[in-house]
Scaffold this motif. Structure first.
Motif, PDB file in Angstrom:
ATOM      1  N   ARG A   6       0.845  -1.192   0.000  1.00 21.60           N
ATOM      2  CA  ARG A   6       0.000   0.000   0.000  1.00 21.60           C
ATOM      3  C   ARG A   6       0.884   1.247   0.000  1.00 21.60           C
ATOM      4  NH1 ARG A   6      -3.227   1.258   5.386  1.00 21.60           N
ATOM      5  NH2 ARG A   6      -3.891  -0.921   5.239  1.00 21.60           N
ATOM      6  N   GLU A  61       1.576 -12.361   9.464  1.00 26.48           N
ATOM      7  CA  GLU A  61       0.248 -12.073   8.920  1.00 26.48           C
ATOM      8  C   GLU A  61      -0.181 -10.639   9.167  1.00 26.48           C
ATOM      9  OE1 GLU A  61      -1.755 -16.523   9.432  1.00 26.48           O
ATOM     10  OE2 GLU A  61      -2.556 -14.806  10.546  1.00 26.48           O
ATOM     11  N   VAL A  62       0.113 -10.141  10.356  1.00 25.38           N
ATOM     12  CA  VAL A  62      -0.292  -8.771  10.672  1.00 25.38           C
ATOM     13  C   VAL A  62       0.433  -7.792   9.764  1.00 25.38           C
ATOM     14  CG1 VAL A  62      -0.180  -6.952  12.411  1.00 25.38           C
ATOM     15  CG2 VAL A  62      -0.947  -9.243  13.058  1.00 25.38           C
ATOM     16  N   GLY A  72      -0.764  -8.329   6.171  1.00 23.88           N
ATOM     17  CA  GLY A  72      -2.147  -7.857   6.055  1.00 23.88           C
ATOM     18  C   GLY A  72      -2.216  -6.341   5.989  1.00 23.88           C
ATOM     19  N   TYR A  73      -1.400  -5.729   6.806  1.00 23.14           N
ATOM     20  CA  TYR A  73      -1.398  -4.269   6.816  1.00 23.14           C
ATOM     21  C   TYR A  73      -0.838  -3.694   5.524  1.00 23.14           C
ATOM     22  CZ  TYR A  73       0.489   0.382   7.800  1.00 23.14           C
ATOM     23  OH  TYR A  73       0.831   1.709   7.734  1.00 23.14           O
ATOM     24  N   ARG A 122      -0.778  -4.990   2.519  1.00 19.87           N
ATOM     25  CA  ARG A 122      -1.580  -5.243   1.314  1.00 19.87           C
ATOM     26  C   ARG A 122      -2.186  -3.959   0.784  1.00 19.87           C
ATOM     27  NH1 ARG A 122      -6.274  -9.152   3.164  1.00 19.87           N
ATOM     28  NH2 ARG A 122      -5.728  -8.227   5.176  1.00 19.87           N
ATOM     29  N   ILE A 182      -8.175  -2.789  -1.610  1.00 22.09           N
ATOM     30  CA  ILE A 182      -8.838  -3.457  -2.727  1.00 22.09           C
ATOM     31  C   ILE A 182      -9.310  -2.409  -3.732  1.00 22.09           C
ATOM     32  CG2 ILE A 182     -10.796  -4.900  -3.395  1.00 22.09           C
ATOM     33  CD1 ILE A 182     -10.697  -5.885  -0.404  1.00 22.09           C
ATOM     34  N   ARG A 233     -11.644 -11.422   8.912  1.00 21.09           N
ATOM     35  CA  ARG A 233     -11.098 -12.684   8.421  1.00 21.09           C
ATOM     36  C   ARG A 233     -11.387 -13.788   9.432  1.00 21.09           C
ATOM     37  NH1 ARG A 233      -4.721 -13.215   8.278  1.00 21.09           N
ATOM     38  NH2 ARG A 233      -4.785 -11.199   7.214  1.00 21.09           N
ATOM     39  N   VAL A 253      -3.353  -0.714  11.141  1.00 26.84           N
ATOM     40  CA  VAL A 253      -2.717  -2.034  11.218  1.00 26.84           C
ATOM     41  C   VAL A 253      -3.740  -3.088  11.631  1.00 26.84           C
ATOM     42  CG1 VAL A 253      -1.032  -3.448  12.471  1.00 26.84           C
ATOM     43  CG2 VAL A 253      -0.392  -1.173  11.627  1.00 26.84           C
ATOM     44  N   GLY A 283      -6.351  -3.422   8.886  1.00 28.72           N
ATOM     45  CA  GLY A 283      -5.738  -4.068   7.725  1.00 28.72           C
ATOM     46  C   GLY A 283      -5.590  -5.564   7.946  1.00 28.72           C
ATOM     47  N   TYR A 284      -5.184  -5.917   9.121  1.00 24.93           N
ATOM     48  CA  TYR A 284      -4.995  -7.334   9.427  1.00 24.93           C
ATOM     49  C   TYR A 284      -6.323  -8.076   9.445  1.00 24.93           C
ATOM     50  CZ  TYR A 284      -4.497 -11.413  12.448  1.00 24.93           C
ATOM     51  OH  TYR A 284      -4.569 -12.662  12.981  1.00 24.93           O
ATOM     52  N   ARG A 309      -9.112  -7.385   7.897  1.00 28.51           N
ATOM     53  CA  ARG A 309      -9.814  -7.458   6.607  1.00 28.51           C
ATOM     54  C   ARG A 309      -9.845  -8.892   6.087  1.00 28.51           C
ATOM     55  NH1 ARG A 309      -6.415  -3.924   2.527  1.00 28.51           N
ATOM     56  NH2 ARG A 309      -4.830  -4.298   4.123  1.00 28.51           N
ATOM     57  N   PRO A 310     -10.950  -9.331   5.548  1.00 26.83           N
ATOM     58  CA  PRO A 310     -10.961 -10.690   4.974  1.00 26.83           C
ATOM     59  C   PRO A 310     -10.061 -10.744   3.748  1.00 26.83           C
ATOM     60  CG  PRO A 310     -13.189  -9.757   5.113  1.00 26.83           C
ATOM     61  CD  PRO A 310     -12.257  -8.657   5.431  1.00 26.83           C
ATOM     62  N   ILE A 339      -8.891 -11.256   0.020  1.00 28.29           N
ATOM     63  CA  ILE A 339      -9.589 -10.867  -1.213  1.00 28.29           C
ATOM     64  C   ILE A 339     -10.161 -12.114  -1.892  1.00 28.29           C
ATOM     65  CG2 ILE A 339      -9.331  -9.824  -3.480  1.00 28.29           C
ATOM     66  CD1 ILE A 339      -6.822  -8.415  -2.249  1.00 28.29           C
TER      67      ILE A 339
END
Lengths: 242, 242, 242, 242
Positions: free
Chosen positions: A180, A229-230, A233-234, A236, A239, B180, B230, B233-234, B236-237, B239
């Motif tokens: 991002r 993952e955190v 995930g952050y 990313r 969307i 998620r 953070v 973001g983490y 979020r499901p 995509i």
DNA sequence: CATGAATGAGATTTCATTCAT
DNA sequence: GATGAATGAAATCTCATTCAT
């Protein structure tokens, strides 16, 4: 994998004394026998002090004990370092130098952004695990509001490259569309550090509070995955709703 | 907004003196100088001890000073609490009781999952900011490997509801498709705490290291937003690649 | 003859300072004010402690005062002996070693049984008179149920020879027909000690109770004769009614 | 025969509190309810103090603990006895009164001289065994050079009859030819006391020193016989060389 | 370079005693 | 008569630091 925290030995730094085989009647190198002994004593003191301060904090550690563990006389300790606080400063500097040195050796520039980030996260988590003395010392220093650290001049320069390296990775990741936009590298580094540091630093209280052993190999593995993952995930990208 | 950490007064707990309305209406003098009120004295000692231990740690705090600040004799302190360590345990218990009490008051069940999570993150960050004594005391206790906390029996029960509340929010969020799946509530709580706790706890060393004032109102605002991002973001499901 | 008990100086042990001739001939200053001689300091502390504990008992003696009398710092006392109780143990050991040492020097084997017994009785009575600190220290230790003495391992061996010596005298006396048969040497030694020890140890209360000065030279002489008569009277063989 | 020394309960004096069956809502005698309570409290304090001083000595006993054991407030103790030393004096007086009272009850005048003497010796030995608190208290007082006892005026008169009784027995014995002449009754009483008192008082140190349990039933029986033999042996008239 | 001896200041803890009711 | 609260003084012990060699 064995638990990283042991009572008798907190650090896994290269032992200062192991190298010296009780030094026979003659020192090896004739050129500088005095200097070598002096260096060795200094290193032994620093090493013992690192252990002691990490274990017990600045106020809790005992000069007597440090000298004993270092195998030298207390007076020598004062001769080299002046006083307890100055010794603490020396310990802090050496401690930060070690982590930044190890970090530099990662050569993150060679990797794709996502992989580089994964490596940084893993390194950070790994280092904290293998170096509980780092966490304890930094905690102690925070208890003192970084009073001692503020006295060191070598620190800023030590950390500048770290920030630049992260900024560079983020830039490449944004360009290639995997990260991002608008992420502050300092903020991110603090977050990466947070997720591991806090867990390990507070493992004892959290363990009691949540009635879980957070330091078992399994728990630590789960935490490692969670942290990855955190961060991932952050980072990313949002969307695209086009 | 002023910086939350001040040297002379670390805590913003309800002052001890105010609490004592229990002495019936027939209390003779309104401004009794020598107290002779056990509850009030106990509370004053606990209060002073909380400040002192937070400021200086268990080893650094001085019993003399605690008694002085509480306005009582040292002997009384020993009469009520036994010794320094037992006083520290009492302080820790009271400290944890306060944060968990405030947390319960949030009534997170009333809100939509996303909003509930935002509220929990904000509360946690806010509480840490307003209660530096919490951070300092917990750090101190971790230095002692939670030795004192382990003596308290009331702690587990105090924390069970917290975990259940988070689990419930996560469950609702997964059901409505905004979170998620497979998130461990304990892991998540530790992460939420990490992001704020570490930042504040280590603000001093980080500030020196990165040559930034991390405690300015602006910096703190930025950190708050970062933390929310953070966590969001983490959560979020993934995509959907359909 | 002056009364053997004086307030300021209970013991007549060899002064500590005299003992230190061990520092070689090259001792620089003859009247060194600050000692810097570990043995001398240790001895001075032990000496002062013996006086203090004898005068006031374990609980009553003050560490501060002991250090002051020894002319050293309190910290040094703790450095050498650990704590007050350990110092008390050291004092007890040294005290028993002195009496047994003096006893050995009697060489009772050289004398006829009756004379040897008279000598032992006289020695015991004399030693108790000249060493009120022995009585006081042993009384103190009995108040503590020999808790400290039980920690010493050197004691048994110290006392074995004493019993054997008495047994030998008794044997010779029975053989030559001057002593009765079947006397237990331990029982007899306890009796010999009783007759003098109790008199001196309890002289103060007995003096008040019987309105007599039991410590005057005359009274002490009378007691000495009485003790000899009691022991001799007991050891006489039964009258032969042939 | 049970061992006379027990840790939790040194004395076998009539317990002060046992008599009061938790005092129901109404005191038994309507006439003097207050007085009875006062007496009871006084007695309870004296009792607890006797135990405490016997166990730990004057310096070692704690006022707090005495009040606790007596079931009363410390302030009340001070109200009744003034201070710790005065309480100690009261304990001593009561303690001596008890032994002299028991002694008087023997009615030695009724017996033949030899039997009377045997009875006196047995009584003394028996009393010391059953009243370890007597020995401990008297030892403590001797440590203080009878400073407290000297303050009591009732003591002399308490002891005069004892000496006269012994003198009378000795006189009769000499007249009937069973005792030797010229024995000083005070000297003899001190000897009789010595032989038992010292043994019991010093049983702990002597036990360690001689590696023997001197307090077993068997050992105590042997000592009793030995004491009788010593006294009898001494009192035997000289052999007539006619 | 290195050391063992020694210390002053101050830490925690204890305890006899008094106060206010 | 009785109490719980409170205290001042002093006790034991600790510890960073310096001295003398």
């Amino acid at each position: 994998m064995s638990p990283p925290v042991t009572r008798s030995r907190l650090s896994s730094r290269p032992a200062a004394k192991a190298a010296s085989a009780k030094r026979g009647s003659h020192s090896k190198s004739l050129a500088a026998p005095k200097t070598r002994d002096a260096d060795r004593s200094r290193a032994a003191i620093l090493d013992a002090a690192t252990d002691a301060f990490a274990e017990l904090g600045l106020a809790g550690a005992r000069v007597d004990e440090i000298a004993r563990r270092a195998g030298v006389n207390k007076a020598l300790l004062y001769h080299y370092f002046g006083n307890k606080e100055a010794l603490f400063v020396a310990v802090l500097e050496a401690t930060y130098a070690r982590i930044r040195g190890a970090e530099s050796a990662l050569d993150l520039e060679r990797f794709e952004p996502a992989e580089a980030m994964t490596k940084l996260v893993d390194f950070t988590w790994g280092y904290f695990q293998e170096h509980p003395e780092f966490i304890h010392l930094v905690n102690s220093e925070n208890l003192h509001r970084a009073r001692h650290l503020a006295q060191s001049e070598r620190l800023h320069e030590m950390h500048h490259p770290l920030v630049e390296r992260i900024r560079e990775i983020l830039g490449r990741g944004v360009a290639s569309g995997v990260f991002r936009m608008g992420v502050d590298p300092v903020q991110l580094y603090i977050t990466i550090a947070s997720l591991g540091y806090f867990y390990l630093s507070n493992a004892h209280t959290l363990g009691v509070v949540f009635s879980r052993n957070l330091l078992s190999a399994q728990s630590r593995g789960a935490r490692r995955r969670h942290i990855q993952e955190v961060v991932a995930g952050y980072l990313r990208p949002e969307i695209d709703h086009a």
